[in-house]
Design an enzyme around this catalytic site. Structure first.
Site, short mmCIF file in Angstrom:
data_model
loop_
_atom_site.label_atom_id
_atom_site.label_comp_id
_atom_site.label_asym_id
_atom_site.label_seq_id
_atom_site.Cartn_x
_atom_site.Cartn_y
_atom_site.Cartn_z
N GLU A 276 -44.61 36.35 5.28
CA GLU A 276 -45.21 37.17 5.53
C GLU A 276 -45.74 36.99 6.45
OE1 GLU A 276 -43.47 40.33 5.84
OE2 GLU A 276 -41.93 39.41 4.39
N TRP A 279 -44.32 35.59 9.71
CA TRP A 279 -44.24 36.69 10.79
C TRP A 279 -45.30 36.69 11.25
CZ3 TRP A 279 -39.24 38.31 12.25
CH2 TRP A 279 -38.98 38.41 11.92
N TRP A 307 -33.18 55.43 27.26
CA TRP A 307 -33.52 56.45 26.36
C TRP A 307 -33.97 57.96 26.87
CZ3 TRP A 307 -34.82 53.64 22.81
CH2 TRP A 307 -34.82 52.00 22.61
N ASN A 342 -44.43 48.78 5.98
CA ASN A 342 -43.69 47.54 6.71
C ASN A 342 -42.31 48.17 6.52
OD1 ASN A 342 -43.09 46.04 8.20
ND2 ASN A 342 -41.92 44.98 6.48
N TRP A 360 -39.67 53.05 22.36
CA TRP A 360 -40.13 51.99 21.59
C TRP A 360 -41.81 52.38 22.04
CZ3 TRP A 360 -42.44 48.09 23.28
CH2 TRP A 360 -41.90 47.49 24.19
N TRP A 383 -41.96 46.81 17.49
CA TRP A 383 -41.72 48.04 18.04
C TRP A 383 -40.22 47.25 18.38
CZ3 TRP A 383 -41.26 52.70 17.74
CH2 TRP A 383 -42.06 53.59 16.66
P1 FAD Z 1 -47.93 41.79 3.11
O1 FAD Z 1 -46.66 42.77 2.94
O2 FAD Z 1 -49.13 42.15 1.90
O3 FAD Z 1 -48.37 41.50 4.23
C1 FAD Z 1 -48.96 39.94 4.26
C2 FAD Z 1 -49.78 39.85 5.78
O4 FAD Z 1 -48.90 39.24 6.33
C3 FAD Z 1 -49.78 41.00 6.92
O5 FAD Z 1 -51.35 41.37 5.99
C4 FAD Z 1 -49.49 40.94 7.55
O6 FAD Z 1 -51.03 40.22 8.26
C5 FAD Z 1 -48.82 39.87 7.53
N1 FAD Z 1 -47.28 40.30 7.69
C6 FAD Z 1 -46.48 41.22 7.37
N2 FAD Z 1 -45.18 41.60 7.39
C7 FAD Z 1 -45.50 41.23 8.99
C8 FAD Z 1 -44.85 40.96 10.13
N3 FAD Z 1 -43.48 42.35 10.11
N4 FAD Z 1 -45.08 40.97 11.46
C9 FAD Z 1 -46.41 40.26 11.55
N5 FAD Z 1 -47.43 40.17 10.42
C10 FAD Z 1 -47.19 40.68 8.91
N6 FAD Z 1 -48.44 44.56 10.96
C11 FAD Z 1 -49.80 44.60 11.26
O7 FAD Z 1 -50.92 43.88 11.53
N7 FAD Z 1 -50.25 45.68 13.01
C12 FAD Z 1 -49.96 46.06 13.40
O8 FAD Z 1 -49.95 46.78 14.09
C13 FAD Z 1 -47.97 46.20 12.75
N8 FAD Z 1 -47.44 47.20 13.83
C14 FAD Z 1 -45.99 47.54 12.77
C15 FAD Z 1 -45.18 47.93 14.11
C16 FAD Z 1 -43.39 48.43 13.57
C17 FAD Z 1 -43.13 49.31 13.88
C18 FAD Z 1 -43.37 47.13 12.12
C19 FAD Z 1 -41.65 46.88 11.46
C20 FAD Z 1 -44.25 46.41 12.07
C21 FAD Z 1 -45.30 46.53 11.73
N9 FAD Z 1 -46.62 45.50 11.23
C22 FAD Z 1 -48.32 45.55 11.25
C23 FAD Z 1 -45.66 44.52 11.06
C24 FAD Z 1 -46.18 45.13 9.16
O9 FAD Z 1 -45.35 46.23 8.76
C25 FAD Z 1 -47.66 44.96 8.36
O10 FAD Z 1 -47.95 43.70 8.63
C26 FAD Z 1 -47.67 44.91 7.40
O11 FAD Z 1 -47.12 46.72 6.47
C27 FAD Z 1 -49.19 45.12 6.47
O12 FAD Z 1 -49.55 45.28 4.79
P2 FAD Z 1 -49.44 44.88 4.08
O13 FAD Z 1 -50.72 43.70 4.99
O14 FAD Z 1 -49.52 44.98 2.60
O15 FAD Z 1 -48.50 43.85 4.34
#
Ligand code: FAD
Length: 479
Positions: A276, A279, A307, A342, A360, A383
């Site tokens: 993650e 990602w 849209w 997420n 979106w 998005w």
């Molecule tokens: P954990 O599951 O603990 O993951 C650890 C770290 O990995 C996160 O803190 C984050 O930095 C990174 N990460 C995890 N999943 C993703 C992902 N899919 N893409 C990029 N990085 C990821 N994340 C943001 O940080 N900022 C946003 O503005 C953002 N907007 C999003 C919008 C949409 C529509 C979607 C589907 C996802 C978005 N995410 C965003 C990605 C993800 O949802 C969040 O990073 C995650 O939910 C954060 O929770 P966590 O720290 O507990 O994640």
């Protein structure tokens, strides 16, 4: 003794593993940490209300730590280059250091600032403090940027993602006469009407808060992360996203903390957690190489997508009044806590772009204003993923059924009950479809899931055969 160094702080609000600060201390001479409030320079993506709330508290915490270390934070507002030049004159600084950021408008700005300050005769250096792999560190076999995560991540792992974090400086040599500073209140980052109680109850912005969250996650949830990360009814993810966004902790520190806790990266939980973080780097890679993507689809086929426009539907989605409990609960989690799980970001994203067929970018903008972790790279990637038009995106024809997502990932309805108290007493078998269970008082869905799914598929058919050969791209020099 060398003249002072200005350390220009942006999204690196910490003392440990802080390359610019570390290099400034190594250089010798006074170290002057500076924060410049210049939201206009972010063009259409100036930080939103929840981000500003976080920034205020993060700067407060950083200032306390810097004060203790010996050199308080200097806060200014105004155009960044002019402000840095003023500070150079006021302090006699001979060098300006910073850690890199990757948002397109900031990349261009920083390139100009670097050139301008160098032309003034200053020593200017920039560093990587935020990513495991910077956007230009890996490229495809053909020499271009990646658009698919798996080969990107493979290339990152081959290159090596681990690097020793730098220690926090034990002391920062401050200037003889500290330059004048605004107060944080002068920046007016906090809301005028206090809506932030839920944020205060949920978060502890700052480096200490980040470390506490990391420790808790490693102690409690990392082992089961691969399974629990999809469950909004459990505390299964790290909650580190705002701390990472503001640079209160670095991904290098996170990797090191895993090692220090003897957590093997080979195991399923830690392996998928580190992926993650990958990602997150991928999102920065894509944004950097495709800087038009915050507003335009990476897949140009979607430029002609039909849209819908409906202010009423958008407002119902934003306010959690769609009549679909898992969507409404998720949108209320966002409003109350500044964060959304997420899995639910994917569910509400699919609902907005497919069932409601709203653009979106409307979703991205709402998240931008309400998320404490709003991040241009990750939000754009997320998005465009939801809308089916981005890098490694969900194919548009794969449409989540939100009711089933609720049943699968919130099987006892605990999450829905927490954010929709009106459904507290609803029987579990009806909790994700109260309309069907005849629960009194809960609004009916604003769209028919089956019919709207079909309409979305037909809209997709209309653009399906458009050529995809032309994708805009641009690469930039690092700043
Ligand atoms: P954990 O599951 O603990 O993951 C650890 C770290 O990995 C996160 O803190 C984050 O930095 C990174 N990460 C995890 N999943 C993703 C992902 N899919 N893409 C990029 N990085 C990821 N994340 C943001 O940080 N900022 C946003 O503005 C953002 N907007 C999003 C919008 C949409 C529509 C979607 C589907 C996802 C978005 N995410 C965003 C990605 C993800 O949802 C969040 O990073 C995650 O939910 C954060 O929770 P966590 O720290 O507990 O994640």
């Amino acid at each position: 003794m060398p003249g002072p160094t200005l350390v220009w702080l942006r999204q690196d609000l910490r003392l440990a593993d802080q390359p610019a600060l570390h290099a400034a201390v190594e250089r010798g001479g006074a170290v002057i940490p500076v924060f410049i409030h210049a939201p206009d320079e972010d063009l259409q993506w100036a930080p939103g209300a929840a981000s500003n709330w976080w920034l205020h508290h993060s700067l407060q915490s950083l200032n306390e730590a810097l004060n203790k270390a010996g050199s308080p934070l200097v806060v200014r507002a105004g155009p960044s280059l002019d402000t840095l030049r003023e500070l150079v004159v006021e302090t006699g600084a001979e060098a300006v250091y910073w850690n890199r950021v990757y948002e397109p408008a900031r990349v261009l700005r920083d390139q100009g600032i670097k050139a301008g300050l160098r032309a003034d005769g200053l020593e200017v250096r920039s560093f990587n403090a935020a990513l495991l792999i910077e956007p230009w560190d890996v490229e495809t076999g053909q020499g271009g940027p990646y658009r698919v995560f798996t080969p990107f991540w493979r290339a990152c792992l081959q290159r090596g993602i681990e690097q020793d974090p730098l220690p926090a400086p034990s002391r920062l040599p401050g200037p003889e006469k500290p330059p004048a500073s605004l107060t944080l209140d002068d920046l007016a980052l906090l809301p005028r009407i206090d809506w932030a109680a839920g944020l205060r109850a949920t978060w502890a912005p700052g480096e200490r808060g980040a470390q506490a969250r990391l420790e808790r996650f490693l102690g409690q949830s990392i082992t089961g992360y691969a399974d629990s990360r999809d469950r909004p009814d459990q505390d299964g993810t790290s909650g580190l996203s705002p701390h990472l966004h503001f640079g209160e902790v670095s991904p290098r520190q996170v990797l090191r903390a895993l090692r220090d806790a003897n957590i093997s990266l080979e195991h399923k939980g830690p392996e998928s957690f580190v992926r993650e973080l990958g990602w997150r780097d991928f999102a920065h890679h894509v944004l950097y190489h495709f800087p038009h993507t915050p507003e335009q689809p990476l897949n140009p086929r979607f430029e002609d997508f039909p849209w819908r426009e409906s202010e009423a539907d958008l407002a119902a989605w934003q306010q959690g009044r769609t009549g679909i409990p898992i969507v409404d609960a998720a949108m209320r989690q966002l409003w109350e806590t500044g964060w959304m799980h997420n899995r639910l970001r994917m569910v509400v994203g699919s609902f907005l772009t497919k069932n409601l067929r709203l653009h979106w970018v409307h979703g991205a903008r709402w998240f931008w204003d309400t998320l404490v972790d709003a991040d241009l790279a990750s939000n754009t990637l997320g998005w465009q993923w939801a809308g089916g038009c981005g890098a490694d995106a969900a194919p548009y024809f794969r449409i989540f059924n939100p009711q089933r997502q609720g049943e699968q990932y919130d099987p006892d309805g605990r999450f829905v009950r927490r954010f929709l108290p009106v459904l507290k007493k609803t029987e579990t078998r009806y909790i994700h479809a109260p309309g069907a269970g005849g629960t009194l008082g809960y609004p009916a869905p604003i769209v028919d899931l089956k019919a709207s799914r079909q309409a979305a598929l037909e809209a997709f058919e209309a653009i399906k055969n458009t050529s995809t050969s032309q994708t805009k791209s641009s690469s930039k020099a690092q700043t």
